[in-house]
Write a protein that holds these residues in place. Structure first.
Motif, PDB file in Angstrom:
ATOM      1  N   SER A  91     -89.141  30.401 -81.122  1.00 26.87           N
ATOM      2  CA  SER A  91     -87.985  29.502 -81.092  1.00 26.87           C
ATOM      3  C   SER A  91     -86.795  30.157 -80.404  1.00 26.87           C
ATOM      4  CB  SER A  91     -87.598  29.085 -82.511  1.00 26.87           C
ATOM      5  OG  SER A  91     -88.529  28.187 -83.043  1.00 26.87           O
ATOM      6  N   LEU A  92     -86.619  31.445 -80.641  1.00 32.32           N
ATOM      7  CA  LEU A  92     -85.525  32.150 -79.972  1.00 32.32           C
ATOM      8  C   LEU A  92     -85.786  32.282 -78.471  1.00 32.32           C
ATOM      9  CD1 LEU A  92     -84.645  34.923 -82.583  1.00 32.32           C
ATOM     10  CD2 LEU A  92     -83.459  32.767 -82.129  1.00 32.32           C
ATOM     11  N   LEU A  93     -87.057  32.346 -78.073  1.00 33.07           N
ATOM     12  CA  LEU A  93     -87.371  32.336 -76.644  1.00 33.07           C
ATOM     13  C   LEU A  93     -86.982  30.996 -76.011  1.00 33.07           C
ATOM     14  CD1 LEU A  93     -90.857  34.124 -76.444  1.00 33.07           C
ATOM     15  CD2 LEU A  93     -88.651  34.970 -75.605  1.00 33.07           C
ATOM     16  N   LEU A  94     -87.223  29.908 -76.735  1.00 30.18           N
ATOM     17  CA  LEU A  94     -86.794  28.598 -76.241  1.00 30.18           C
ATOM     18  C   LEU A  94     -85.274  28.548 -76.110  1.00 30.18           C
ATOM     19  CD1 LEU A  94     -89.116  26.227 -78.330  1.00 30.18           C
ATOM     20  CD2 LEU A  94     -89.435  27.022 -75.979  1.00 30.18           C
ATOM     21  N   PHE A  95     -84.592  29.106 -77.099  1.00 30.98           N
ATOM     22  CA  PHE A  95     -83.127  29.168 -77.029  1.00 30.98           C
ATOM     23  C   PHE A  95     -82.678  30.001 -75.831  1.00 30.98           C
ATOM     24  CE2 PHE A  95     -79.472  31.928 -78.057  1.00 30.98           C
ATOM     25  CZ  PHE A  95     -78.462  30.974 -78.001  1.00 30.98           C
ATOM     26  N   ALA A  96     -83.381  31.096 -75.566  1.00 30.81           N
ATOM     27  CA  ALA A  96     -83.000  31.961 -74.450  1.00 30.81           C
ATOM     28  C   ALA A  96     -83.088  31.212 -73.122  1.00 30.81           C
ATOM     29  CB  ALA A  96     -83.894  33.201 -74.423  1.00 30.81           C
ATOM     30  N   GLN A  97     -84.112  30.368 -72.966  1.00 28.80           N
ATOM     31  CA  GLN A  97     -84.238  29.593 -71.726  1.00 28.80           C
ATOM     32  C   GLN A  97     -83.059  28.637 -71.557  1.00 28.80           C
ATOM     33  OE1 GLN A  97     -85.133  26.063 -71.374  1.00 28.80           O
ATOM     34  NE2 GLN A  97     -85.410  26.118 -69.146  1.00 28.80           N
ATOM     35  N   THR A  98     -82.711  27.938 -72.634  1.00 30.29           N
ATOM     36  CA  THR A  98     -81.580  27.006 -72.560  1.00 30.29           C
ATOM     37  C   THR A  98     -80.267  27.758 -72.361  1.00 30.29           C
ATOM     38  OG1 THR A  98     -82.762  25.508 -74.053  1.00 30.29           O
ATOM     39  CG2 THR A  98     -80.409  25.122 -73.751  1.00 30.29           C
ATOM     40  N   ALA A  99     -80.083  28.836 -73.118  1.00 31.02           N
ATOM     41  CA  ALA A  99     -78.835  29.594 -73.033  1.00 31.02           C
ATOM     42  C   ALA A  99     -78.648  30.211 -71.650  1.00 31.02           C
ATOM     43  CB  ALA A  99     -78.816  30.686 -74.102  1.00 31.02           C
ATOM     44  N   PHE A 100     -79.741  30.623 -71.016  1.00 37.94           N
ATOM     45  CA  PHE A 100     -79.631  31.237 -69.689  1.00 37.94           C
ATOM     46  C   PHE A 100     -78.975  30.277 -68.700  1.00 37.94           C
ATOM     47  CE2 PHE A 100     -81.268  31.861 -65.397  1.00 37.94           C
ATOM     48  CZ  PHE A 100     -80.986  33.202 -65.178  1.00 37.94           C
ATOM     49  N   TRP A 101     -79.414  29.021 -68.711  1.00 38.91           N
ATOM     50  CA  TRP A 101     -78.865  28.069 -67.744  1.00 38.91           C
ATOM     51  C   TRP A 101     -77.482  27.580 -68.156  1.00 38.91           C
ATOM     52  CZ3 TRP A 101     -80.804  28.579 -63.290  1.00 38.91           C
ATOM     53  CH2 TRP A 101     -82.150  28.903 -63.133  1.00 38.91           C
ATOM     54  N   LEU A 102     -77.177  27.590 -69.443  1.00 42.68           N
ATOM     55  CA  LEU A 102     -75.800  27.310 -69.862  1.00 42.68           C
ATOM     56  C   LEU A 102     -74.859  28.402 -69.354  1.00 42.68           C
ATOM     57  CD1 LEU A 102     -76.399  26.137 -73.553  1.00 42.68           C
ATOM     58  CD2 LEU A 102     -75.603  24.704 -71.662  1.00 42.68           C
ATOM     59  N   VAL A 103     -75.290  29.645 -69.500  1.00 44.67           N
ATOM     60  CA  VAL A 103     -74.485  30.769 -69.007  1.00 44.67           C
ATOM     61  C   VAL A 103     -74.382  30.723 -67.487  1.00 44.67           C
ATOM     62  CG1 VAL A 103     -74.386  33.290 -68.833  1.00 44.67           C
ATOM     63  CG2 VAL A 103     -74.993  32.213 -71.006  1.00 44.67           C
ATOM     64  N   TYR A 104     -75.451  30.286 -66.838  1.00 46.49           N
ATOM     65  CA  TYR A 104     -75.416  30.151 -65.369  1.00 46.49           C
ATOM     66  C   TYR A 104     -74.288  29.217 -64.947  1.00 46.49           C
ATOM     67  CZ  TYR A 104     -76.780  28.693 -60.661  1.00 46.49           C
ATOM     68  OH  TYR A 104     -76.768  28.396 -59.315  1.00 46.49           O
ATOM     69  N   ASP A 105     -74.185  28.073 -65.599  1.00 46.73           N
ATOM     70  CA  ASP A 105     -73.123  27.128 -65.243  1.00 46.73           C
ATOM     71  C   ASP A 105     -71.743  27.693 -65.553  1.00 46.73           C
ATOM     72  OD1 ASP A 105     -74.505  25.058 -64.049  1.00 46.73           O
ATOM     73  OD2 ASP A 105     -74.886  24.002 -65.928  1.00 46.73           O
ATOM     74  N   ILE A 106     -71.631  28.433 -66.658  1.00 42.91           N
ATOM     75  CA  ILE A 106     -70.339  29.051 -66.988  1.00 42.91           C
ATOM     76  C   ILE A 106     -69.960  30.077 -65.934  1.00 42.91           C
ATOM     77  CG2 ILE A 106     -69.138  30.523 -68.653  1.00 42.91           C
ATOM     78  CD1 ILE A 106     -70.770  29.180 -70.857  1.00 42.91           C
ATOM     79  N   ALA A 107     -70.934  30.892 -65.514  1.00 40.21           N
ATOM     80  CA  ALA A 107     -70.659  31.902 -64.493  1.00 40.21           C
ATOM     81  C   ALA A 107     -70.371  31.265 -63.141  1.00 40.21           C
ATOM     82  CB  ALA A 107     -71.849  32.857 -64.385  1.00 40.21           C
ATOM     83  N   ASP A 108     -71.039  30.165 -62.846  1.00 36.27           N
ATOM     84  CA  ASP A 108     -70.886  29.519 -61.541  1.00 36.27           C
ATOM     85  C   ASP A 108     -69.589  28.724 -61.433  1.00 36.27           C
ATOM     86  OD1 ASP A 108     -71.848  28.661 -58.929  1.00 36.27           O
ATOM     87  OD2 ASP A 108     -72.187  26.701 -59.856  1.00 36.27           O
ATOM     88  N   ARG A 109     -69.181  28.084 -62.522  1.00 35.63           N
ATOM     89  CA  ARG A 109     -68.030  27.186 -62.479  1.00 35.63           C
ATOM     90  C   ARG A 109     -66.840  27.674 -63.289  1.00 35.63           C
ATOM     91  NH1 ARG A 109     -69.839  21.799 -61.036  1.00 35.63           N
ATOM     92  NH2 ARG A 109     -72.033  21.914 -60.437  1.00 35.63           N
ATOM     93  N   GLY A 110     -67.039  28.715 -64.076  1.00 41.15           N
ATOM     94  CA  GLY A 110     -65.989  29.154 -64.978  1.00 41.15           C
ATOM     95  C   GLY A 110     -66.052  28.363 -66.277  1.00 41.15           C
ATOM     96  N   PRO A 111     -65.481  28.907 -67.349  1.00 39.62           N
ATOM     97  CA  PRO A 111     -65.547  28.201 -68.643  1.00 39.62           C
ATOM     98  C   PRO A 111     -64.954  26.798 -68.598  1.00 39.62           C
ATOM     99  CG  PRO A 111     -64.834  30.472 -68.942  1.00 39.62           C
ATOM    100  CD  PRO A 111     -64.847  30.229 -67.469  1.00 39.62           C
ATOM    101  N   LEU A 112     -63.798  26.636 -67.953  1.00 37.55           N
ATOM    102  CA  LEU A 112     -63.170  25.314 -67.898  1.00 37.55           C
ATOM    103  C   LEU A 112     -63.983  24.352 -67.041  1.00 37.55           C
ATOM    104  CD1 LEU A 112     -59.374  26.242 -67.596  1.00 37.55           C
ATOM    105  CD2 LEU A 112     -60.651  25.526 -69.628  1.00 37.55           C
ATOM    106  N   GLY A 113     -64.506  24.852 -65.935  1.00 38.67           N
ATOM    107  CA  GLY A 113     -65.327  24.003 -65.081  1.00 38.67           C
ATOM    108  C   GLY A 113     -66.617  23.587 -65.759  1.00 38.67           C
ATOM    109  N   ALA A 114     -67.206  24.513 -66.532  1.00 44.34           N
ATOM    110  CA  ALA A 114     -68.435  24.177 -67.252  1.00 44.34           C
ATOM    111  C   ALA A 114     -68.154  23.140 -68.334  1.00 44.34           C
ATOM    112  CB  ALA A 114     -69.043  25.435 -67.865  1.00 44.34           C
ATOM    113  N   TRP A 115     -67.035  23.310 -69.053  1.00 44.18           N
ATOM    114  CA  TRP A 115     -66.711  22.325 -70.090  1.00 44.18           C
ATOM    115  C   TRP A 115     -66.413  20.958 -69.475  1.00 44.18           C
ATOM    116  CZ3 TRP A 115     -67.581  21.089 -74.746  1.00 44.18           C
ATOM    117  CH2 TRP A 115     -66.797  20.134 -75.397  1.00 44.18           C
TER     118      TRP A 115
END
Length: 340
Positions: free
Chosen positions: A19-43
């Protein structure tokens, strides 16, 4: 008798890690968007769906990440209701990651799935989704195996209580009523969409053709269809007060609350998302109703813990002077108990 107990403990660890591996897959792409757009842009992306180019995630991934993290942590901590959480996490992962796999399969240089939008590689995202689906299927097999092992362990230990307790009547009734009302919304909205756009266009929407600006995004009709199935399962289990219903209700709440909150934020606070009265009502039901169900579940859990703390400790049986702790704990955190 110690061997099956050890196996159950290992099974809990395995499903928690998966289950934590599934979370890691989702979290990776969430972090990708944060890194790509910034926290405000991601929100801004998650609350309004706006932003330039192609993104990786949507607000639904916030709920999926919360669900997967909670399921993994609950399995490792052997908490009550973990079986329902794991079931919802497993089914939701397959339902919302499988579409990305066919996006990847149907994508071609001559006919890009997302047209001229540029962003994260569809192949990269699709491969991680394919792996997530495979992990979720393995998790499902382990849940079925764990259920049988725990039934054998309970029989061997002569545990008359049969595992996890039933949800309280008020909690079960509230949860069943909430998902029943939400199911009316989901089914009605899909029916209205079919009438408005026609069966052919609805099919295109269901498969996700040209409906989003995020690789992990799914169309609203597909999301409503999946939630109809999940809420139908939750309604049936809660209505019958199955032990697994508590975890299922909690899992559905964790899945629905983050996207509902982000959409309401975009409409009421940022005022960047146009919504109808039906949209707002549905989001309020998903957010406020789910929060109320979570509060009831937490209250029930605290009350049960207090009752167990005050209950007298039974004397060990003569033939078993050192009762095994894992066997007793197994009744609190069954993997997929569906006892009546």
């Amino acid at each position: 008798m110690n061997r099956p107990r050890t196996t159950i403990k290992q099974m809990r660890t395995a499903v928690g890690v998966l289950s934590l591996l599934l979370f890691a897959q989702t979290a990776f792409w969430l972090v990708y968007d944060i890194a790509d757009r910034g926290p405000l842009g991601a929100w801004e992306l998650w609350s309004s769906g706006s932003g330039s180019g192609l993104a990786a995630t949507t607000s639904l991934d916030l709920g999926l990440a919360a669900l997967q993290l909670a399921a993994g942590w609950a399995a490792l901590a052997r908490l009550r209701g973990v079986g329902g959480l794991l079931v919802v996490s497993c089914v939701s992962t397959v339902a919302f990651r499988l579409p990305v796999v066919w996006y990847m399969v149907l994508d071609s240089p001559s006919d890009p799935w997302f047209g001229a939008l540029r962003g994260p590689s569809l192949t990269a995202v699709g491969v991680t989704c394919l792996l997530a689906v495979a992990v979720a299927l393995v998790l499902g097999v382990l849940l079925l195996r764990g259920r049988r092992l725990e039934a054998e362990a309970r029989a061997a230990a002569d545990l008359a209580d049969g595992g996890a307790g039933r949800p309280a009547k008020v909690t079960a009734a509230a949860s069943s009523a909430l998902v029943a009302v939400l199911n009316v919304f989901y089914i009605t909205r899909n029916a209205v969409t079919a009438v408005q756009v026609g069966p052919g266009a609805l099919t295109d929407l269901l498969v996700g053709r040209g409906t989003g600006r995020s690789v992990l995004g799914v169309s609203s009709p597909w999301q409503w269809t999946c939630l109809t199935v999940l809420c139908g399962m939750g309604m049936l289990l809660a209505g019958r007060r199955r032990p697994v219903a508590t975890g299922v209700s909690l899992g559905l709440a964790l899945l629905m609350m983050p996207p509902a909150f982000s959409e309401l934020w975009g409409y009421l606070v940022a005022q960047t998302v146009p919504q109808t009265a039906v949209d707002v009502t549905q989001n309020l039901l998903e957010l406020v109703g789910s929060a109320a169900v979570v509060a009831l579940i937490v209250t029930d859990g605290l009350r049960d813990r207090q009752e167990r703390r005050l209950a007298p400790t039974p004397d060990p049986r003569p033939e078993d002077p050192t009762p095994d702790e894992d066997s007793a704990a197994g009744t609190r955190g069954t993997l997929a108990s569906t006892d009546a």
